[in-house]
Write a protein that holds these residues in place. Structure first.
Motif: not given
Length: 81
Positions: A50, A54-55, A57-58, A65, A69-70
């Motif tokens: 995860r 997250f990284e 999709l920063a 996407f 990310r949210d």
């Protein structure tokens, strides 16, 4: 080929899962591509995976996407609280 794969509870179109697989490390990328190949509905993600997503999709602002990310940000905030 169009179907959705759920990542962190967010439905993601298969073409975006394939794109995401190129943005993460080889092991997670292979896991995501296996889900596409086997038409898996839900991918069980470990906390480290995860974090990788997250990284990756920063800076993503295209949906879903950004939605993924949210969701990961919200999940992270709950884990810290």
């Amino acid at each position: 080929m169009f179907f959705l794969i759920y990542l962190a509870g967010v439905p993601v179109p298969v073409d975006l899962v394939q794109h995401l697989a190129r943005r993460v490390d080889d092991d997670l990328g292979a896991k995501l591509l296996d889900a596409v190949t086997h038409r898996t509905d839900v991918v069980d993600l470990e906390p480290e995976e995860r974090e990788q997503i997250f990284e990756a999709l920063a800076d993503a602002d295209e949906a879903p996407f950004a939605e993924l990310r949210d969701a990961l940000v919200a999940e992270r905030a709950l884990a810290i609280a």
